[in-house]
Design a protein around this motif. Sequence first.
Motif, PDB file in Angstrom:
ATOM      1  N   THR A 184       0.821  -1.213   0.000  1.00  0.00           N
ATOM      2  CA  THR A 184       0.000   0.000   0.000  1.00  0.00           C
ATOM      3  C   THR A 184       0.855   1.263   0.000  1.00  0.00           C
ATOM      4  N   GLY A 185       2.112   1.149   0.430  1.00  0.00           N
ATOM      5  CA  GLY A 185       2.908   2.337   0.682  1.00  0.00           C
ATOM      6  C   GLY A 185       3.419   3.068  -0.536  1.00  0.00           C
ATOM      7  N   TRP A 186       4.221   2.402  -1.349  1.00  0.00           N
ATOM      8  CA  TRP A 186       4.978   3.120  -2.383  1.00  0.00           C
ATOM      9  C   TRP A 186       4.110   3.751  -3.461  1.00  0.00           C
ATOM     10  N   PRO A 187       3.182   3.018  -4.106  1.00  0.00           N
ATOM     11  CA  PRO A 187       2.358   3.687  -5.131  1.00  0.00           C
ATOM     12  C   PRO A 187       1.577   4.863  -4.569  1.00  0.00           C
ATOM     13  N   ALA A 188       1.125   4.742  -3.324  1.00  0.00           N
ATOM     14  CA  ALA A 188       0.300   5.799  -2.736  1.00  0.00           C
ATOM     15  C   ALA A 188       1.108   7.064  -2.436  1.00  0.00           C
ATOM     16  N   VAL A 189       2.314   6.912  -1.851  1.00  0.00           N
ATOM     17  CA  VAL A 189       3.089   8.116  -1.521  1.00  0.00           C
ATOM     18  C   VAL A 189       3.628   8.793  -2.776  1.00  0.00           C
ATOM     19  N   VAL A 190       4.029   8.004  -3.798  1.00  0.00           N
ATOM     20  CA  VAL A 190       4.506   8.606  -5.045  1.00  0.00           C
ATOM     21  C   VAL A 190       3.361   9.321  -5.762  1.00  0.00           C
ATOM     22  N   ALA A 191       2.174   8.698  -5.767  1.00  0.00           N
ATOM     23  CA  ALA A 191       1.011   9.332  -6.386  1.00  0.00           C
ATOM     24  C   ALA A 191       0.658  10.632  -5.670  1.00  0.00           C
ATOM     25  N   CYS A 192       0.760  10.621  -4.353  1.00  0.00           N
ATOM     26  CA  CYS A 192       0.440  11.808  -3.571  1.00  0.00           C
ATOM     27  C   CYS A 192       1.421  12.942  -3.869  1.00  0.00           C
ATOM     28  N   VAL A 193       2.712  12.629  -3.900  1.00  0.00           N
ATOM     29  CA  VAL A 193       3.719  13.645  -4.227  1.00  0.00           C
ATOM     30  C   VAL A 193       3.548  14.113  -5.670  1.00  0.00           C
ATOM     31  N   GLY A 194       3.266  13.173  -6.579  1.00  0.00           N
ATOM     32  CA  GLY A 194       3.048  13.538  -7.977  1.00  0.00           C
ATOM     33  C   GLY A 194       1.841  14.430  -8.170  1.00  0.00           C
ATOM     34  N   ASN A 195       0.838  14.290  -7.300  1.00  0.00           N
ATOM     35  CA  ASN A 195      -0.336  15.165  -7.376  1.00  0.00           C
ATOM     36  C   ASN A 195       0.001  16.616  -7.068  1.00  0.00           C
TER      37      ASN A 195
END
Length: 486
Positions: A150-161
């Motif tokens: 759950t961690g990596w795709p979510a934090v990268v997506a959040c920063v990318g947003n």
Amino acid sequence: MNNGLIFYSLCRYRGFTLFLTFLFYTSYHLSRKPISIVKSELHKNCSTLIRPPNLNGTDNETWCDWAPFDQDNYQTLFGAVDNSFLVAYAIGMFFSGIFGERVPLRYYLTTGMLLSGLFTCLFGLGFYWNIHSIWYYAFVQAMNGLVQTTGWPAVVACVGNWFGKGKRGFIMGVWNSHTSVGNILGSLIAGIFVSSAWGMSFIVPGIIIASTGILCFFFLVEKPEDVGCSPPQHHEDNEKEPLLQNSSSSEEIFSSPGLSNSISSESTEEHTEAISFCGALRIPGVMEFSLCLLFAKLVSYTFLYWLPLYISNVAHFDPKEAGDMSTLFDVGGIVGGVVAGLVSDQTGGRASTCCVMLIVAAPMLFLYNHIGQHSLATTIGMLLVCGALVNGPYALITTAVSADLGTHESLSGNSRALSTVTAIIDGTGSIGAALGPLLAGVISPTGWNNVFFMLITADILACLLLSRLVYKEVRGWCGHSPRQRG
């Protein structure tokens, strides 16, 4: 509201998002690290220790070991425990990005961190519950690997947003130091308890990651739109970079439509459909970087899980000293990630930066194995250098490259592809992360030299897989215009 206030608000939210996501993924890696520190406590050289007179049993060679790791095949058992986590992580990662684009990131991260804290604590409770079944530890690790996706795709997506392309490599290189910071903190925390009560080496990190999950639920802001800001600009129409088409180095990362309120809701809604798995694979560069990361992560995770045991066996440090010494590899990784991001921003060559670091890493790994333990100064220097060269490409691909590809111009503004692209790249890399420790467990009984030959081969293969993209970048630097992509 004037532009100055909008800019200040945007900067504040971006800084807060970077800090929170840094903290969240630090806790993820912090909870993964204890197993590598505890290995040398679960199986150690009992002949060097004084056996208590009241201890039951007759086996003088393994009286101090923790069953079932007191057997001759203990390295294979360690490999099985490692791979229970890593295989589950690799499989789950391909699905995690798909869920991450369809579930609110705040809920997704919170659930993942709470469950990860639970399973990390359950591993440590095996010490207090006196559990000696390999199946228990393998099952707990497998479940932990699954929820940690759950961690990596979510934090990268959040920063990318929140962030556009300008200086993305440098910003994300600094931000990606959470991986190494988490490994360092995990090593130090586990080292405090490893010789007295190794169960606490897992329970304390488990409590920490669960606590950050609660912080996530209350404080994470997923998208600029949630607080009245406009989304960032991910690419320009006049881009001319050779591969991933980054913005020029003079462009500021804070240059975004957030300073203007002219974004139309129609254009935002036009591209809100989540991208398919096959559609993400067709984005130029995704396949090459994914396969490169497979071999780069194989090397990095072999060090993550086996370096403390290698140092303990070869340099004859006790478990705590070996764990502390292994943190130097992660310190080097912080520097390597920042340097890789900075250089790739200045040159516009993500693939070339990775390739050069991988080429230099191969002979450095050979030297570390042969002269790295000759003196304390040599050990420290080689660990720092190897950490920078091994983790630099790994950090660049999983952060800036993933974000570049997830917001590629071919997506026509569809920002919801970021989580899926990140999951594909990191999921493919996680196959290598599973293979590395497994192969190390199988090969290490034949000698550590063979383990390092395996790591060097993986580095060379990772470099070769980027050769087409490097050629494309070099042609761009030499003035050849890249072909238009339809």
